[in-house]
Design an enzyme around this catalytic site. Structure first.
Site, PDB file in Angstrom:
ATOM      1  N   LYS A   9      -4.005  18.511 -20.407  1.00 25.22           N
ATOM      2  CA  LYS A   9      -3.168  18.242 -19.402  1.00 25.22           C
ATOM      3  C   LYS A   9      -1.516  18.551 -19.761  1.00 25.22           C
ATOM      4  O   LYS A   9      -1.311  18.622 -20.994  1.00 25.22           O
ATOM      5  CB  LYS A   9      -3.299  16.960 -19.002  1.00 25.22           C
ATOM      6  CG  LYS A   9      -4.768  16.604 -18.329  1.00 25.22           C
ATOM      7  CD  LYS A   9      -5.009  15.068 -18.138  1.00 25.22           C
ATOM      8  CE  LYS A   9      -6.372  14.942 -17.584  1.00 25.22           C
ATOM      9  NZ  LYS A   9      -6.474  13.465 -16.974  1.00 25.22           N
ATOM     10  N   TYR A  49      -9.710  17.244  -7.557  1.00 21.74           N
ATOM     11  CA  TYR A  49      -9.498  15.815  -7.764  1.00 21.74           C
ATOM     12  C   TYR A  49      -9.935  15.356  -6.265  1.00 21.74           C
ATOM     13  O   TYR A  49      -9.513  14.061  -6.072  1.00 21.74           O
ATOM     14  CB  TYR A  49      -8.242  15.330  -8.114  1.00 21.74           C
ATOM     15  CG  TYR A  49      -8.012  15.518  -9.830  1.00 21.74           C
ATOM     16  CD1 TYR A  49      -8.925  14.878 -10.595  1.00 21.74           C
ATOM     17  CD2 TYR A  49      -6.889  15.978 -10.285  1.00 21.74           C
ATOM     18  CE1 TYR A  49      -8.698  14.843 -12.023  1.00 21.74           C
ATOM     19  CE2 TYR A  49      -6.750  16.030 -11.635  1.00 21.74           C
ATOM     20  CZ  TYR A  49      -7.683  15.727 -12.417  1.00 21.74           C
ATOM     21  OH  TYR A  49      -7.315  15.720 -14.007  1.00 21.74           O
ATOM     22  N   ARG A  85     -17.283  14.887 -23.351  1.00 18.64           N
ATOM     23  CA  ARG A  85     -17.044  13.737 -22.622  1.00 18.64           C
ATOM     24  C   ARG A  85     -16.957  12.676 -23.546  1.00 18.64           C
ATOM     25  O   ARG A  85     -15.877  11.814 -23.671  1.00 18.64           O
ATOM     26  CB  ARG A  85     -18.143  13.670 -21.503  1.00 18.64           C
ATOM     27  CG  ARG A  85     -17.732  12.539 -20.556  1.00 18.64           C
ATOM     28  CD  ARG A  85     -17.045  13.108 -19.488  1.00 18.64           C
ATOM     29  NE  ARG A  85     -16.702  11.862 -18.673  1.00 18.64           N
ATOM     30  CZ  ARG A  85     -15.555  11.771 -17.750  1.00 18.64           C
ATOM     31  NH1 ARG A  85     -14.788  12.820 -17.572  1.00 18.64           N
ATOM     32  NH2 ARG A  85     -15.440  10.512 -17.295  1.00 18.64           N
ATOM     33  N   ARG A 102      -8.591  10.503 -26.653  1.00 24.43           N
ATOM     34  CA  ARG A 102      -7.580   9.671 -25.930  1.00 24.43           C
ATOM     35  C   ARG A 102      -7.279   8.569 -26.768  1.00 24.43           C
ATOM     36  O   ARG A 102      -6.202   8.066 -26.797  1.00 24.43           O
ATOM     37  CB  ARG A 102      -8.177   9.219 -24.485  1.00 24.43           C
ATOM     38  CG  ARG A 102      -8.395  10.385 -23.546  1.00 24.43           C
ATOM     39  CD  ARG A 102      -9.279   9.992 -22.664  1.00 24.43           C
ATOM     40  NE  ARG A 102      -9.059  10.980 -21.319  1.00 24.43           N
ATOM     41  CZ  ARG A 102     -10.024  11.130 -20.157  1.00 24.43           C
ATOM     42  NH1 ARG A 102     -10.842  10.250 -20.369  1.00 24.43           N
ATOM     43  NH2 ARG A 102      -9.812  11.951 -19.375  1.00 24.43           N
ATOM     44  N   ASN A 112      -3.294  11.005 -20.003  1.00 24.05           N
ATOM     45  CA  ASN A 112      -4.476  10.983 -21.026  1.00 24.05           C
ATOM     46  C   ASN A 112      -4.871  12.130 -21.637  1.00 24.05           C
ATOM     47  O   ASN A 112      -6.182  12.316 -22.122  1.00 24.05           O
ATOM     48  CB  ASN A 112      -5.639   9.745 -20.302  1.00 24.05           C
ATOM     49  CG  ASN A 112      -6.086  10.656 -19.255  1.00 24.05           C
ATOM     50  OD1 ASN A 112      -5.787  11.857 -18.955  1.00 24.05           O
ATOM     51  ND2 ASN A 112      -7.273  10.036 -18.382  1.00 24.05           N
ATOM     52  N   HIS A 115      -8.779  16.439 -19.420  1.00 24.48           N
ATOM     53  CA  HIS A 115      -9.843  16.514 -18.569  1.00 24.48           C
ATOM     54  C   HIS A 115     -10.986  17.319 -19.375  1.00 24.48           C
ATOM     55  O   HIS A 115     -10.980  18.206 -19.986  1.00 24.48           O
ATOM     56  CB  HIS A 115      -9.664  16.989 -17.305  1.00 24.48           C
ATOM     57  CG  HIS A 115     -10.841  17.278 -16.382  1.00 24.48           C
ATOM     58  ND1 HIS A 115     -11.196  16.264 -15.399  1.00 24.48           N
ATOM     59  CD2 HIS A 115     -11.621  18.324 -16.465  1.00 24.48           C
ATOM     60  CE1 HIS A 115     -12.489  16.825 -15.032  1.00 24.48           C
ATOM     61  NE2 HIS A 115     -12.659  18.236 -15.402  1.00 24.48           N
ATOM     62  N   GLU A 126     -16.934  23.194 -11.884  1.00 18.62           N
ATOM     63  CA  GLU A 126     -15.395  23.314 -12.465  1.00 18.62           C
ATOM     64  C   GLU A 126     -15.426  24.672 -13.188  1.00 18.62           C
ATOM     65  O   GLU A 126     -14.179  25.279 -13.035  1.00 18.62           O
ATOM     66  CB  GLU A 126     -15.208  22.176 -13.293  1.00 18.62           C
ATOM     67  CG  GLU A 126     -15.099  20.926 -12.519  1.00 18.62           C
ATOM     68  CD  GLU A 126     -15.012  19.663 -13.201  1.00 18.62           C
ATOM     69  OE1 GLU A 126     -14.933  19.676 -14.675  1.00 18.62           O
ATOM     70  OE2 GLU A 126     -14.905  18.637 -12.785  1.00 18.62           O
TER      71      GLU A 126
HETATM   72  P1  IDP Z   1     -11.904  11.100 -16.094  1.00 22.68           P
HETATM   73  O1  IDP Z   1     -10.564  12.011 -16.314  1.00 22.68           O
HETATM   74  O2  IDP Z   1     -11.725   9.876 -17.173  1.00 22.68           O
HETATM   75  O3  IDP Z   1     -12.850  11.702 -15.655  1.00 22.68           O
HETATM   76  P2  IDP Z   1     -11.196  10.167 -13.353  1.00 22.68           P
HETATM   77  O4  IDP Z   1     -11.812   8.706 -12.743  1.00 22.68           O
HETATM   78  O5  IDP Z   1     -11.949  11.335 -13.072  1.00 22.68           O
HETATM   79  O6  IDP Z   1     -11.290   9.918 -14.840  1.00 22.68           O
HETATM   80  O7  IDP Z   1      -9.721  10.422 -13.029  1.00 22.68           O
HETATM   81  C1  IDP Z   1      -9.149  11.790 -13.225  1.00 22.68           C
HETATM   82  C2  IDP Z   1      -7.852  11.463 -13.750  1.00 22.68           C
HETATM   83  O8  IDP Z   1      -6.970  10.746 -12.701  1.00 22.68           O
HETATM   84  C3  IDP Z   1      -7.914  10.611 -14.990  1.00 22.68           C
HETATM   85  O9  IDP Z   1      -7.982  11.341 -16.031  1.00 22.68           O
HETATM   86  C4  IDP Z   1      -6.294  10.205 -15.014  1.00 22.68           C
HETATM   87  O10 IDP Z   1      -5.377  11.103 -15.279  1.00 22.68           O
HETATM   88  C5  IDP Z   1      -6.161   9.973 -13.645  1.00 22.68           C
HETATM   89  N1  IDP Z   1      -6.117   8.426 -13.123  1.00 22.68           N
HETATM   90  C6  IDP Z   1      -7.534   7.784 -13.094  1.00 22.68           C
HETATM   91  N2  IDP Z   1      -7.508   6.721 -12.757  1.00 22.68           N
HETATM   92  C7  IDP Z   1      -6.151   6.316 -12.766  1.00 22.68           C
HETATM   93  C8  IDP Z   1      -5.100   5.208 -12.265  1.00 22.68           C
HETATM   94  O11 IDP Z   1      -5.783   3.951 -12.166  1.00 22.68           O
HETATM   95  N3  IDP Z   1      -4.054   5.226 -12.340  1.00 22.68           N
HETATM   96  C9  IDP Z   1      -3.247   6.544 -12.600  1.00 22.68           C
HETATM   97  N4  IDP Z   1      -4.204   7.518 -12.924  1.00 22.68           N
HETATM   98  C10 IDP Z   1      -5.346   7.552 -13.033  1.00 22.68           C
HETATM   99 MG    MG Z   2     -13.334  12.662 -13.694  1.00 21.30          MG
END
Ligand code: IDP
Ligand code: MG
Length: 154
Positions: A9, A49, A85, A102, A112, A115, A126
């Site tokens: 990212k 997303y 993952r 992370r 974080n 992805h 993807e």
């Molecule tokens: P993941 O990346 O661990 O699969 P997802 O739920 O798919 O998590 O969310 C995608 C991305 O959206 C996260 O990696 C993060 O950058 C962002 N994100 C997820 N939840 C939040 C939140 O509550 N606040 C701000 N950003 C978030």
């Molecule tokens: Mg995700």
């Protein structure tokens, strides 16, 4: 062999962490079989997303993910989807276990670092979303000096 998609990212790129993140996958034994740097458009991020469109943080997530180039890569190896993952750790980096990417490199939920596809089905979708077939390469990791049985190669 199983493949998964990772995106380093904008925070990873801007903090100069791409090398050490990629190194972890190489050291684990995975192959990088495709890689490129790109500035992602709002359109492709909206698709990527789409499961988060209703979330209050969605606009800010798209702004963040399009704020600078990212590094996209396809990682290949045994059980790549699940292991990669797990190597990334929990979404909220503050809760991610030490030893995960992370957990070692971030504290934020949004910023974080990485992805990674969350299932074999998402990995397939993807990879197609970001790479053309001819951009994905195949080669063998060198295993010289190791004693192994044929089973260990699977
Ligand atoms: P993941 O990346 O661990 O699969 P997802 O739920 O798919 O998590 O969310 C995608 C991305 O959206 C996260 O990696 C993060 O950058 C962002 N994100 C997820 N939840 C939040 C939140 O509550 N606040 C701000 N950003 C978030
Ligand atoms: Mg995700």
């Amino acid at each position: 062999m199983e493949k998964t998609l990772i995106i380093l990212k904008p925070d990873c790129v801007q903090r100069g962490l791409c090398g050490i993140v990629l190194q972890r996958f190489e050291q684990r034994g995975f192959s990088i079989c495709a890689m490129k740097m790109e500035k992602l458009s709002n359109a492709i991020l909206g698709e990527h997303y789409s499961h988060l469109k209703a979330k209050p943080f969605f606009p800010s997530l798209v702004r963040f993910m399009s704020s600078s180039p990212v590094v996209l890569a396809v990682i290949e190896g045994k059980e790549a989807v699940e292991i990669v993952r797990r190597m990334c750790g929990a979404t909220n980096a503050a809760n991610a276990e030490n030893g995960t990417i992370r957990g070692d490199l971030a504290l934020s939920t949004q910023y974080n670092v990485i992805h990674a596809s969350d299932s074999k089905e998402s990995a397939e979708k993807e990879i197609k979303r970001f790479f053309r077939q001819e951009e994905i390469h195949s080669y063998k990791r060198a295993l010289e000096g190791l004693t192994y049985s044929e089973d260990e190669l699977s």
